[in-house]
Design an enzyme around this catalytic site. Sequence first.
Site, mmCIF file in Angstrom:
data_model
loop_
_atom_site.group_PDB
_atom_site.id
_atom_site.type_symbol
_atom_site.label_atom_id
_atom_site.label_comp_id
_atom_site.label_asym_id
_atom_site.label_seq_id
_atom_site.Cartn_x
_atom_site.Cartn_y
_atom_site.Cartn_z
ATOM 1 N N GLY A 63 0.804 -1.212 0.000
ATOM 2 C CA GLY A 63 0.000 0.000 0.000
ATOM 3 C C GLY A 63 0.835 1.259 0.000
ATOM 4 O O GLY A 63 1.827 1.376 -0.712
ATOM 5 N N SER A 64 0.451 2.201 0.835
ATOM 6 C CA SER A 64 0.949 3.570 0.765
ATOM 7 C C SER A 64 2.435 3.693 1.063
ATOM 8 O O SER A 64 2.969 3.086 1.991
ATOM 9 C CB SER A 64 0.168 4.440 1.745
ATOM 10 O OG SER A 64 0.684 5.756 1.758
ATOM 11 N N CYS A 65 3.097 4.582 0.295
ATOM 12 C CA CYS A 65 4.490 4.946 0.548
ATOM 13 C C CYS A 65 4.646 5.682 1.866
ATOM 14 O O CYS A 65 5.749 5.776 2.409
ATOM 15 C CB CYS A 65 5.013 5.823 -0.588
ATOM 16 S SG CYS A 65 4.976 5.038 -2.215
ATOM 17 N N THR A 66 3.546 6.226 2.414
ATOM 18 C CA THR A 66 3.602 6.983 3.661
ATOM 19 C C THR A 66 3.813 6.076 4.866
ATOM 20 O O THR A 66 4.036 6.559 5.978
ATOM 21 C CB THR A 66 2.297 7.799 3.831
ATOM 22 O OG1 THR A 66 2.069 8.542 2.632
ATOM 23 C CG2 THR A 66 2.385 8.788 4.975
ATOM 24 N N GLY A 67 3.789 4.770 4.674
ATOM 25 C CA GLY A 67 4.056 3.857 5.771
ATOM 26 C C GLY A 67 5.388 4.121 6.440
ATOM 27 O O GLY A 67 5.540 3.927 7.657
#
Length: 581
Positions: A63-67
């Site tokens: 999923g998100s790169c913001t992890g």
Amino acid sequence: MSLSIPARTLAGAGAAGPLLTASEGLSFWGGVDPETGNVIDRHHPLAGACVTGRVLAIPSGRGSCTGSGVLMEMILAGRAPAAIVVCEAEEILTLGALVAELVFDRSLAVVQIARDDFARLAGFAQARIEDGRLIVTAADGEDATDAPVASTAEPAAADGAEREVAAALRLSPLDRAFLDGRHGRAAQVAFEIIRRMAAIQGARELIDVTRVHVDGCIYTGRAGLRFAELLVEWGARVRVPTTLNAISVDRRRWASQGVAPALGVPASALADAYVAMGAEPSFTCAPYLLDDAPVFGEQIGWAESNAVVYANSVIGARTMKVPDYLDICIALTGRAPAAGCHLDAGRRATVALDVVRPEAADDAFWPLAGYACGLVAGADIPVIFGLEAAAPTADDLKAFCAAFGTTSAAPMLHIAGVTPEAAGQDATRRIAVGVADLRRAWDELNGAATDEIGLVSLGNPHFSLAECAALAHAVAGRTRSPEVAVVVTCGRAVHDAATRAGHVAAAERFGVAFVTDTCWCMLGEPIVPPTARNLMTNSGKYAHYAPGLVERGVRFGSLGACIDAAVTGRASARHPAWLAP
């Protein structure tokens, strides 16, 4: 019972704690609450579990790169796992640990073990990492240090990544200038982070990129803001054209929208810090919709999961799935590890999916199929057969890529007869994705307990100009229920173009509210009405994340079904006719 397993150290050093395992990748953004450490992804096997202080074993992030930003916030706040164990290539969570270590001197162990060894972890209760090994024991606490098991993995010492860098990475004169600090402190720190990631990715050299899209401008907490402010203090300036992802608030209107200053002020300050480094205030999660989009074969450095999958797959540009904070490091140097999707070998399909598209399927098919294909593909790059005659639009592919990027860790996909690099792709492993799989995905995304709808949320990823036009057409002559809010998120450039075309005015007459700069994965109350128990969306990505992010029930469907819900205040849980058994 116990096992001692060779482990490759990606970040940090030793650790110990209760073992928490899952066979499915986990996105920390939208999947883990950084304030509590609880898994909030309602669709994940670990939903409700707390990762704080535990040795978390998952195949990889997804999923998100913001992890990476979420994990770094948790590390600095003392709410992170004791360690993370993976078996697939993993960069997003690892990068968060690396920045915490290199910039803030806070360590978290991240190790990689062989897939066969990972499969043995189920049933063990405790784990510790020491001397390049993962040691797991049963509940009785039996020590296993003298009981090694056969493994295909090779152990790596805690300083293995540094040795790999020194031995393998070829540096250009410019690289050495960055490393020596001749381009300033910010570029020096950025380059050191890139060096460490290059070792993890197995890169032998770095390449030039022509542009960067930064996702690290999303506000995840004080640590991310402090990181950006430090770069500004150290004189950071981007060396290549750099766009900014959607941020956490509507930069120009958050106060009038009722957003609390506790979020609005630091989120705006974070955006300002990246603009101060020379980034363009584009504030969109769909940078491929901008006039200056990349072209086929262009080497770029993009973060934001949907944008990465779209750029690689639909455009044929070349980028890794760049984690937050590595994105700005690449922007400050113009250099990226030559690995993964930057290389021909890293773009090959490793699994073939045979997808059935039911007759009379509407536009909900594309996000639904992307979601289902992502679940099946996992970390593998798929080539998808069965859609050769479907003639998807750019918006169909946008929805497909976003949903795929939500459930998959892969940075791209191929669709035979549709995407530019699909010709000649195949794989020995083939998996069928049939109507029954689509129905299961539909049921997964339609979890609301009642049919009452209080919000229709559109624009995740950001609406395109064509979608604004379709919305204006769909609402013409209809009357919105006063009990239902309809909100669209889009980038500033699209909003300006849609305003000039008259689409915004037409939609606003129906009662649509437009929000720019931010996107649904960052929005909460009051834009999500406090009285709304359920929402409806045509986004597979948001239908997945919304239950955990805003604690609302969700109904998913086509754009037409969303408008029907806005008019009636209701949304049926029944399968559409094209999905009916």
